[in-house]
Design an enzyme around this catalytic site. Structure first.
Site, PDB file in Angstrom:
ATOM      1  N   GLY A   7       0.786  -1.237   0.000  1.00 30.25           N
ATOM      2  CA  GLY A   7       0.000   0.000   0.000  1.00 30.25           C
ATOM      3  C   GLY A   7       0.814   1.282   0.000  1.00 30.25           C
ATOM      4  CG  ASN A   9       1.124   3.398  -5.711  1.00 29.78           C
ATOM      5  OD1 ASN A   9       1.455   4.430  -6.290  1.00 29.78           O
ATOM      6  ND2 ASN A   9       1.724   2.238  -5.934  1.00 29.78           N
ATOM      7  CG  MET A  80      -2.226  -8.751  -5.966  1.00 30.47           C
ATOM      8  SD  MET A  80      -1.180  -8.423  -7.376  1.00 30.47           S
ATOM      9  CE  MET A  80      -0.421 -10.029  -7.550  1.00 30.47           C
ATOM     10  CG  ASN A  97      -4.597  -0.898 -12.368  1.00 32.16           C
ATOM     11  OD1 ASN A  97      -4.307  -0.996 -11.174  1.00 32.16           O
ATOM     12  ND2 ASN A  97      -4.051  -1.667 -13.288  1.00 32.16           N
ATOM     13  CG  HIS A  99       0.632  -2.088 -15.689  1.00 32.77           C
ATOM     14  ND1 HIS A  99       0.231  -3.286 -15.134  1.00 32.77           N
ATOM     15  CD2 HIS A  99       1.585  -2.397 -16.600  1.00 32.77           C
ATOM     16  CE1 HIS A  99       0.898  -4.273 -15.697  1.00 32.77           C
ATOM     17  NE2 HIS A  99       1.738  -3.761 -16.584  1.00 32.77           N
TER      18      HIS A  99
HETATM   19  C1  GRF Z   1       2.652  -0.945  -7.817  1.00 28.49           C
HETATM   20  O1  GRF Z   1       3.956  -1.055  -8.292  1.00 28.49           O
HETATM   21  C2  GRF Z   1       1.653  -0.858  -8.943  1.00 28.49           C
HETATM   22  O2  GRF Z   1       2.181  -0.363 -10.124  1.00 28.49           O
HETATM   23  C3  GRF Z   1       1.246  -2.292  -9.143  1.00 28.49           C
HETATM   24  O3  GRF Z   1       1.293  -2.881  -7.869  1.00 28.49           O
HETATM   25  C4  GRF Z   1       2.207  -2.182  -7.056  1.00 28.49           C
HETATM   26  C5  GRF Z   1       1.526  -1.838  -5.754  1.00 28.49           C
HETATM   27  O4  GRF Z   1       2.429  -1.351  -4.821  1.00 28.49           O
HETATM   28  N1  GRF Z   1      -0.047  -2.373  -9.783  1.00 28.49           N
HETATM   29  P1  GRF Z   1       1.972  -0.741  -3.424  1.00 28.49           P
HETATM   30  O5  GRF Z   1       1.179  -1.837  -2.709  1.00 28.49           O
HETATM   31  O6  GRF Z   1       1.160   0.469  -3.686  1.00 28.49           O
HETATM   32  O7  GRF Z   1       3.259  -0.450  -2.723  1.00 28.49           O
END
Ligand code: GRF
Length: 192
Positions: A7, A9, A80, A97, A99
């Site tokens: 998490g 992000n 996921m 989303n 990526h």
């Molecule tokens: C990120 O690198 C994103 O691009 C991918 O999954 C990862 C999630 O990372 N879809 P976090 O859980 O936000 O650290």
């Protein structure tokens, strides 16, 4: 926000003071839950292991939780589980989303797997994409992209670290722009 892992992000979006109404996790025991708790954001776990082989039931459970909170915009950040089209139809053009590649390169890969594919392909430039989620995985309209160089000697970790640094800036910025264009954003000025 829909999350499955650490998490970072999610944290970047919280730190940017974008109001997060709900953190929905598809598994227990992940760091994202601690982040939600620390910021006093409501969270719910819809444990994917309770829905093995039942993507439709999983999706309708997620939908139920989103509706309870009158959610307007769904942000996936390392989520996921692939849901069925019910959710995509219900939130058409309202699911974003991120990526860790320059789409359409390396579609259908996840997290570290994307880094492995990037290094194996030997590309010299990769990056980050924020896009709208449609039924086809990693193929919806692109909202923003930023390129980064792949350096000699990069491994999965070093590359992912630089990618994440970009993600943590690009995702909040893109969400704000998207909301400005698509919603009445007065609510976004003050938290809660
Ligand atoms: C990120 O690198 C994103 O691009 C991918 O999954 C990862 C999630 O990372 N879809 P976090 O859980 O936000 O650290």
């Amino acid at each position: 926000m829909l999350v499955s892992g650490s998490g970072t992000n999610l944290q970047a979006i919280i730190d940017d003071k974008i109001p997060v109404a709900l953190v929905l996790c598809d598994r227990p025991g992940i760091t994202s839950i601690e982040r939600a708790q620390k910021s006093e954001i409501d969270y719910v776990i819809v444990d994917r292991s309770d829905f093995k082989g039942q993507r439709e039931r999983f999706t309708s459970e997620v939908l139920k939780e989103l509706k309870k909170k009158s959610i307007e915009l769904v942000i996936l950040a390392g989520f996921m589980t692939i849901f069925t089209e019910d959710l995509i139809t219900e939130f058409e053009n309202r699911i974003l989303n991120i990526h860790p590649s320059l789409l359409p390169a390396f579609t259908g890969t996840y997290g570290k797997g994307t880094m492995t594919a990037t290094l194996q392909a030997g590309v010299k430039v990769t990056g980050v994409t924020v896009h709208i989620v449609t039924e086809q995985v990693d193929a919806g309209p692109i909202l923003s992209q930023e390129a980064i160089e792949v350096l000699d000697g990069d491994d999965e970790d070093s590359l992912h670290q630089r990618i994440q640094k970009v993600e943590h800036r690009l995702y909040p910025q893109t969400i704000r722009q998207f909301c400005t264009q698509n919603f009445n954003t007065t609510k976004m000025k003050g938290q809660k």
